[in-house]
Design an enzyme around this catalytic site. Structure first.
Site, PDB file in Angstrom:
ATOM      1  N   HIS A 157     -22.740  11.411 -32.593  1.00 26.06           N
ATOM      2  CA  HIS A 157     -23.331  11.605 -31.186  1.00 26.06           C
ATOM      3  C   HIS A 157     -23.577  10.274 -30.402  1.00 26.06           C
ATOM      4  O   HIS A 157     -23.217   9.098 -31.133  1.00 26.06           O
ATOM      5  CB  HIS A 157     -25.030  11.887 -31.313  1.00 26.06           C
ATOM      6  CG  HIS A 157     -24.978  13.365 -32.166  1.00 26.06           C
ATOM      7  ND1 HIS A 157     -26.055  13.787 -32.463  1.00 26.06           N
ATOM      8  CD2 HIS A 157     -24.212  14.384 -32.259  1.00 26.06           C
ATOM      9  CE1 HIS A 157     -26.143  14.866 -32.981  1.00 26.06           C
ATOM     10  NE2 HIS A 157     -24.874  15.354 -32.981  1.00 26.06           N
ATOM     11  N   GLU A 198     -25.926   8.479 -29.244  1.00 24.20           N
ATOM     12  CA  GLU A 198     -26.666   7.633 -29.778  1.00 24.20           C
ATOM     13  C   GLU A 198     -26.418   6.776 -31.047  1.00 24.20           C
ATOM     14  O   GLU A 198     -26.517   5.743 -31.052  1.00 24.20           O
ATOM     15  CB  GLU A 198     -27.971   8.360 -30.086  1.00 24.20           C
ATOM     16  CG  GLU A 198     -28.838   8.909 -28.873  1.00 24.20           C
ATOM     17  CD  GLU A 198     -28.203  10.373 -28.640  1.00 24.20           C
ATOM     18  OE1 GLU A 198     -28.828  11.319 -27.934  1.00 24.20           O
ATOM     19  OE2 GLU A 198     -27.226  10.691 -29.151  1.00 24.20           O
ATOM     20  N   CYS A 239     -31.239  14.315 -31.599  1.00 27.15           N
ATOM     21  CA  CYS A 239     -31.385  15.010 -32.497  1.00 27.15           C
ATOM     22  C   CYS A 239     -32.309  14.361 -33.685  1.00 27.15           C
ATOM     23  O   CYS A 239     -32.561  13.114 -33.578  1.00 27.15           O
ATOM     24  CB  CYS A 239     -29.908  15.444 -33.147  1.00 27.15           C
ATOM     25  SG  CYS A 239     -29.348  14.141 -34.136  1.00 27.15           S
ATOM     26  N   CYS A 241     -30.535  11.218 -35.295  1.00 22.07           N
ATOM     27  CA  CYS A 241     -30.394   9.963 -34.229  1.00 22.07           C
ATOM     28  C   CYS A 241     -32.090   9.397 -33.997  1.00 22.07           C
ATOM     29  O   CYS A 241     -32.020   8.097 -33.993  1.00 22.07           O
ATOM     30  CB  CYS A 241     -29.769  10.611 -32.997  1.00 22.07           C
ATOM     31  SG  CYS A 241     -28.120  10.791 -32.969  1.00 22.07           S
TER      32      CYS A 241
END
Length: 187
Positions: A81, A83, A109, A112
């Site tokens: 991801h 992040e 999510c 994260c």
């Protein structure tokens, strides 16, 4: 301030969208900016680790994710991801993040969110909602991290759907199976 000049949150969110265009997985062209004192510390976008194949080049590596409500969705496990990539960039280059603000495409999510808390981020600003953002909101509330979502609209992707419905490209849903052109929400 004039009506045409964005405030700082709008400015960094606009940069998030531009950075997200570098993503190498068409399931979600998400971006991330981590800033402090109105300065960019690091950025990240959805993509494979350095030296690994990209979804855009070789297709998706899809796994089945079962949501709390029993809904099954497809998740690409080839990429990280935005992040995660931003946090890793900060770590790689020794950039401290305590007290910084993280800007991203949608609510992070659960994984994260835990990484963001552990990194010392003090505030998170998102352009929109994530379909499975309930855990994230709870994690940030427990950690005392303000979560500002600029739009209550849930971020969606082309052909977003549940596993096994045929709405996720080829419908391939077993873990470790590559599928070209599949699109589904991130998990």
């Amino acid at each position: 301030m004039t009506a045409d000049r964005p405030d700082w949150d709008e400015y960094f969110i606009e940069l998030v969208a531009a950075i997200g265009r570098r993503a190498t997985c068409d399931r979600g062209r998400s971006g991330c900016v981590i800033a402090q004192d109105k300065r960019i510390l690091c950025t990240g976008y959805v993509g494979s680790p350095p030296g690994f194949p990209h979804c855009d080049d070789v297709g998706h590596l899809l796994g089945r994710v079962i949501e709390d409500d029993g809904t099954e969705r497809l998740h690409c496990v080839r990429t990280m991801h935005a992040e995660q990539n931003a946090l890793i960039q900060a770590s790689k280059y020794g950039i401290p993040l305590s007290g910084a603000t993280l800007y991203c495409t949608m609510e992070p999510c659960r994984t994260c969110a835990m990484m963001i808390v552990s990194a010392g981020i003090s505030r998170v600003v998102c352009a929109g909602r994530y379909h499975a953002g309930g855990d994230t909101r709870s994690i940030f509330a427990t950690a005392g991290i303000p979560l500002d979502v600029l739009s209550d609209e849930v971020v969606t992707y082309d052909r977003q759907g549940s596993a096994g419905t045929g709405s996720a490209g080829s419908g391939t849903a077993s873990t470790g199976t590559a599928s070209n052109g599949a699109t589904a929400p991130r998990a």
